[in-house]
Design a protein around this motif. Structure first.
Motif, short mmCIF file in Angstrom:
data_model
loop_
_atom_site.label_atom_id
_atom_site.label_comp_id
_atom_site.label_asym_id
_atom_site.label_seq_id
_atom_site.Cartn_x
_atom_site.Cartn_y
_atom_site.Cartn_z
N SER A 128 7.42 56.30 7.88
CA SER A 128 8.46 56.25 6.84
C SER A 128 9.34 57.49 6.89
O SER A 128 10.54 57.41 6.67
CB SER A 128 7.82 56.03 5.47
OG SER A 128 7.76 57.18 4.71
N LYS A 129 8.74 58.64 7.19
CA LYS A 129 9.54 59.87 7.33
C LYS A 129 10.52 59.73 8.50
O LYS A 129 11.67 60.15 8.40
CB LYS A 129 8.65 61.08 7.53
CG LYS A 129 7.76 61.36 6.34
CD LYS A 129 7.96 62.75 5.86
CE LYS A 129 7.02 63.03 4.71
NZ LYS A 129 7.70 63.30 3.49
N PHE A 130 10.06 59.15 9.60
CA PHE A 130 10.95 58.93 10.75
C PHE A 130 12.03 57.91 10.39
O PHE A 130 13.19 58.07 10.77
CB PHE A 130 10.16 58.46 11.97
CG PHE A 130 9.51 59.57 12.75
CD1 PHE A 130 8.79 60.57 12.14
CD2 PHE A 130 9.64 59.60 14.13
CE1 PHE A 130 8.20 61.59 12.88
CE2 PHE A 130 9.07 60.62 14.87
CZ PHE A 130 8.34 61.61 14.24
N ALA A 131 11.64 56.86 9.64
CA ALA A 131 12.60 55.82 9.26
C ALA A 131 13.69 56.39 8.35
O ALA A 131 14.84 55.92 8.40
CB ALA A 131 11.88 54.66 8.57
N GLU A 132 13.36 57.41 7.55
CA GLU A 132 14.37 58.05 6.71
C GLU A 132 15.48 58.67 7.57
O GLU A 132 16.63 58.75 7.14
CB GLU A 132 13.74 59.16 5.85
CG GLU A 132 12.86 58.66 4.74
CD GLU A 132 12.11 59.79 4.04
OE1 GLU A 132 12.42 60.99 4.27
OE2 GLU A 132 11.18 59.47 3.26
N VAL A 133 15.12 59.08 8.77
CA VAL A 133 16.08 59.74 9.66
C VAL A 133 16.80 58.74 10.56
O VAL A 133 18.02 58.80 10.71
CB VAL A 133 15.36 60.81 10.53
CG1 VAL A 133 16.31 61.45 11.53
CG2 VAL A 133 14.72 61.87 9.65
N ILE A 134 16.04 57.80 11.15
CA ILE A 134 16.65 56.92 12.17
C ILE A 134 16.64 55.45 11.79
O ILE A 134 17.20 54.63 12.51
CB ILE A 134 15.96 57.09 13.54
CG1 ILE A 134 14.49 56.70 13.50
CG2 ILE A 134 16.15 58.51 14.06
CD1 ILE A 134 13.79 56.70 14.85
N GLY A 135 16.02 55.08 10.69
CA GLY A 135 15.96 53.69 10.29
C GLY A 135 14.73 52.99 10.85
O GLY A 135 14.21 53.37 11.90
N LEU A 136 14.27 51.98 10.14
CA LEU A 136 13.05 51.26 10.50
C LEU A 136 13.18 50.56 11.85
O LEU A 136 12.23 50.56 12.65
CB LEU A 136 12.72 50.24 9.40
CG LEU A 136 11.36 49.59 9.46
CD1 LEU A 136 10.25 50.63 9.51
CD2 LEU A 136 11.16 48.67 8.26
N LYS A 138 14.93 51.43 14.50
CA LYS A 138 14.79 52.39 15.59
C LYS A 138 13.36 52.93 15.69
O LYS A 138 12.90 53.24 16.79
CB LYS A 138 15.79 53.54 15.43
CG LYS A 138 17.20 53.14 15.81
CD LYS A 138 18.13 54.34 15.80
CE LYS A 138 19.53 53.93 16.23
NZ LYS A 138 20.44 55.09 16.21
N VAL A 139 12.66 53.04 14.56
CA VAL A 139 11.25 53.46 14.62
C VAL A 139 10.46 52.42 15.41
O VAL A 139 9.65 52.77 16.27
CB VAL A 139 10.65 53.65 13.21
CG1 VAL A 139 9.13 53.80 13.27
CG2 VAL A 139 11.27 54.84 12.52
N GLU A 140 10.70 51.14 15.13
CA GLU A 140 10.01 50.07 15.88
C GLU A 140 10.38 50.12 17.36
O GLU A 140 9.52 49.94 18.22
CB GLU A 140 10.32 48.70 15.28
CG GLU A 140 9.63 48.45 13.96
CD GLU A 140 8.11 48.57 14.02
OE1 GLU A 140 7.48 48.06 14.96
OE2 GLU A 140 7.55 49.23 13.11
N GLN A 141 11.65 50.36 17.66
CA GLN A 141 12.08 50.50 19.06
C GLN A 141 11.38 51.67 19.73
O GLN A 141 10.92 51.56 20.86
CB GLN A 141 13.60 50.69 19.16
CG GLN A 141 14.40 49.46 18.83
CD GLN A 141 15.90 49.76 18.78
OE1 GLN A 141 16.34 50.90 18.77
NE2 GLN A 141 16.70 48.68 18.74
N LEU A 142 11.31 52.80 19.02
CA LEU A 142 10.65 53.99 19.55
C LEU A 142 9.18 53.70 19.85
O LEU A 142 8.67 54.05 20.92
CB LEU A 142 10.78 55.14 18.56
CG LEU A 142 10.10 56.46 18.93
CD1 LEU A 142 10.67 57.03 20.23
CD2 LEU A 142 10.27 57.47 17.79
N LYS A 143 8.50 53.03 18.91
CA LYS A 143 7.09 52.69 19.12
C LYS A 143 6.94 51.76 20.33
O LYS A 143 6.02 51.94 21.14
CB LYS A 143 6.51 52.02 17.87
CG LYS A 143 6.29 53.02 16.74
CD LYS A 143 5.92 52.41 15.41
CE LYS A 143 5.09 51.20 15.39
NZ LYS A 143 4.81 50.68 14.03
N ASN A 144 7.83 50.78 20.47
CA ASN A 144 7.77 49.87 21.61
C ASN A 144 8.00 50.60 22.93
O ASN A 144 7.29 50.36 23.92
CB ASN A 144 8.78 48.73 21.45
CG ASN A 144 8.39 47.76 20.36
OD1 ASN A 144 7.23 47.63 19.99
ND2 ASN A 144 9.38 47.09 19.81
#
Length: 179
Positions: A128-136, A138-144
């Motif tokens: 959630s902290k990462f999503a505050e910066v880049i959006g949910l 992009k967090v999912e993309q980053l994890k993938n």
């Protein structure tokens, strides 16, 4: 010194904040800081990354030390030491195997179960902290993307930092950090 090499080095150094190793290392430190803060607030004061490497592999019905060592990629002796630390802190209990008295079964205690659920909350907090910066999205993309990279190196038995090297790094660290 050759002017072309100096010029090439200058350009390389100008982009140092975007080198992938530096970005991943800084991101890892950020994740550790967020996790440490979160877990300290939950009352964890003597918890290392190496502890989670073991806890995450314990089956709900219990696991023997040999299997835990194999899953974490460490020696039986290293896992035995880690399990002893976890037992001393109350995260796990140890029982003799019902069919083989030489085999020990490691089970999550109530505290260990709570710790795993806190860890689940902690990872959601980090995301959630990462999503505050880049959006949910992009967090999912980053994890993938990171999952693809890790899976590739894991499947090719590379020198990529495994659970084993992570655990050994933490066992060698004389200053336990909360994670």
């Amino acid at each position: 010194m050759n002017e072309d090499k100096l010029s090439e080095l200058y350009l390389f150094k100008q982009d140092k904040d975007r080198h992938i190793g530096r970005l991943i290392a800084k991101s890892h430190r950020l994740v550790r800081e967020i996790a440490s803060e979160f877990l300290r607030a939950k009352g964890y004061t003597n918890f290392r990354v190496g502890h989670m490497v073991a806890l995450i592999h314990i089956d709900l019905e219990g696991s023997n030390i040999n299997n835990l060592a194999s899953l974490a990629g460490v020696t039986k002796q290293a896992m035995s030491k880690l399990v002893k630390e976890l037992q001393d802190e109350g995260f796990v209990s140890i029982e003799k195997h019902p069919n083989d008295a030489r085999t020990l079964i490691v089970k999550l205690s109530d505290k260990g179960i709570s710790t795993m659920l806190h860890w689940k909350e902690c990872t959601a907090n980090i995301e959630s902290k990462f999503a505050e910066v880049i959006g949910l999205e992009k967090v999912e993309q980053l994890k993938n993307i990171l999952s693809d990279v890790v899976s590739n190196y894991d499947s090719n038995n590379s020198l990529f930092m495994s659970d084993k090297s992570l655990l050994n790094q933490n066992l060698a660290d004389s200053n336990p950090s909360t994670y």
